[in-house]
Write a protein that holds these residues in place. Sequence first.
Motif, PDB file in Angstrom:
ATOM      1  N   SER A  64     105.856 143.271 -13.417  1.00  0.00           N
ATOM      2  CA  SER A  64     106.893 143.485 -12.416  1.00  0.00           C
ATOM      3  C   SER A  64     106.664 142.614 -11.186  1.00  0.00           C
ATOM      4  O   SER A  64     107.622 142.295 -10.462  1.00  0.00           O
ATOM      5  CB  SER A  64     106.925 144.956 -12.001  1.00  0.00           C
ATOM      6  N   LEU A  65     105.404 142.231 -10.946  1.00  0.00           N
ATOM      7  CA  LEU A  65     105.095 141.348  -9.818  1.00  0.00           C
ATOM      8  C   LEU A  65     104.944 139.908 -10.267  1.00  0.00           C
ATOM      9  O   LEU A  65     105.361 138.986  -9.574  1.00  0.00           O
ATOM     10  CB  LEU A  65     103.812 141.816  -9.119  1.00  0.00           C
ATOM     11  N   ASN A  66     104.325 139.704 -11.436  1.00  0.00           N
ATOM     12  CA  ASN A  66     104.190 138.353 -11.973  1.00  0.00           C
ATOM     13  C   ASN A  66     104.644 138.320 -13.421  1.00  0.00           C
ATOM     14  O   ASN A  66     103.879 138.662 -14.324  1.00  0.00           O
ATOM     15  CB  ASN A  66     102.743 137.861 -11.882  1.00  0.00           C
ATOM     16  N   PRO A  67     105.881 137.912 -13.668  1.00  0.00           N
ATOM     17  CA  PRO A  67     106.388 137.858 -15.040  1.00  0.00           C
ATOM     18  C   PRO A  67     105.677 136.829 -15.904  1.00  0.00           C
ATOM     19  O   PRO A  67     105.834 136.839 -17.119  1.00  0.00           O
ATOM     20  CB  PRO A  67     107.867 137.495 -14.855  1.00  0.00           C
ATOM     21  N   ASN A  68     104.864 135.972 -15.270  1.00  0.00           N
ATOM     22  CA  ASN A  68     104.115 134.957 -16.018  1.00  0.00           C
ATOM     23  C   ASN A  68     102.747 135.475 -16.461  1.00  0.00           C
ATOM     24  O   ASN A  68     101.952 134.715 -17.008  1.00  0.00           O
ATOM     25  CB  ASN A  68     103.947 133.698 -15.159  1.00  0.00           C
ATOM     26  N   GLY A  86     106.156 140.066  -2.385  1.00  0.00           N
ATOM     27  CA  GLY A  86     105.278 139.845  -3.528  1.00  0.00           C
ATOM     28  C   GLY A  86     105.298 138.389  -3.935  1.00  0.00           C
ATOM     29  O   GLY A  86     106.355 137.756  -3.925  1.00  0.00           O
ATOM     30  N   LEU A  87     104.138 137.853  -4.277  1.00  0.00           N
ATOM     31  CA  LEU A  87     104.021 136.456  -4.686  1.00  0.00           C
ATOM     32  C   LEU A  87     103.062 136.323  -5.862  1.00  0.00           C
ATOM     33  O   LEU A  87     102.097 137.078  -5.976  1.00  0.00           O
ATOM     34  CB  LEU A  87     103.498 135.591  -3.539  1.00  0.00           C
ATOM     35  N   PHE A  88     103.325 135.326  -6.706  1.00  0.00           N
ATOM     36  CA  PHE A  88     102.342 134.910  -7.701  1.00  0.00           C
ATOM     37  C   PHE A  88     102.225 133.394  -7.654  1.00  0.00           C
ATOM     38  O   PHE A  88     102.954 132.734  -6.912  1.00  0.00           O
ATOM     39  CB  PHE A  88     102.711 135.413  -9.105  1.00  0.00           C
ATOM     40  N   GLU A  89     101.283 132.842  -8.393  1.00  0.00           N
ATOM     41  CA  GLU A  89     100.871 131.441  -8.396  1.00  0.00           C
ATOM     42  C   GLU A  89      99.975 131.150  -7.184  1.00  0.00           C
ATOM     43  O   GLU A  89     100.399 131.248  -6.037  1.00  0.00           O
ATOM     44  CB  GLU A  89     102.061 130.471  -8.433  1.00  0.00           C
TER      45      GLU A  89
END
Length: 232
Positions: A64-68, A86-89
């Motif tokens: 839900s926060l990082n689909p990757n 929220g952030l990813f990468e």
Amino acid sequence: MTDLSGFPITKKWPAQHPDRIQLYSLPTPNGVKVSIALEELGLPYEPHRVNFDTQDQMTPEFLSLNPNNKIPAMLDPDGPGGKPLGLFESGAILMYLAEKTGKLIPQDAAGRYETLQWIMFQIGGVGPMFGQLGFFHKFAGKDYDDKRPRDRYVAESKRLLAVLDKRLEGRNWIMGDEYTIADIAIWPWVRNLNGFYGAGELVGFDDFKNIARVLEAFVARPAVVKGLTIPA
């Protein structure tokens, strides 16, 4: 009190301190970029371990926060406009933290873009190439009879190291005298190549004197010493 209940990831990893940055990670080269940056910046944060052994990264809450389905991911309760973000990468997170605080990145436009280009150098080259070399040298790939894949990544890793070593000639850090998020992005991967992957001899690591010099300075920083162990 900050309400993070709208983020499903907090159901699996409850926030004990919802007013702090929530970090979902592991102490891998990509993961420690963020913990090191947070330590360097002195920002309060709460780390949560995402266990790959139990496939935590594939759970609906994490996705839900990082689909990757990769670490790290981060939730800042005090994002732009005071709203949670929220952030990813890891590269995006480093840029966000630097811009949020006005630290670890030059304030002039030219210096800022020059720093970002070296982050892209890590994201597009150092990380993928060193990671593939690690696979073919240390993990399952080492059992392949055909050594051409390994040798391809050895050659490309040596080329990237030569680029970095030349950049560091006469410089204390990648951007000169100023320690930046470019260093935080690159050095955990260099450390991993020579350490955890055990590929130093393969790539002729001892030939890159400038890299060895700056890596030694990097791992001696108190924030790096601590950040490399988070999450425990």
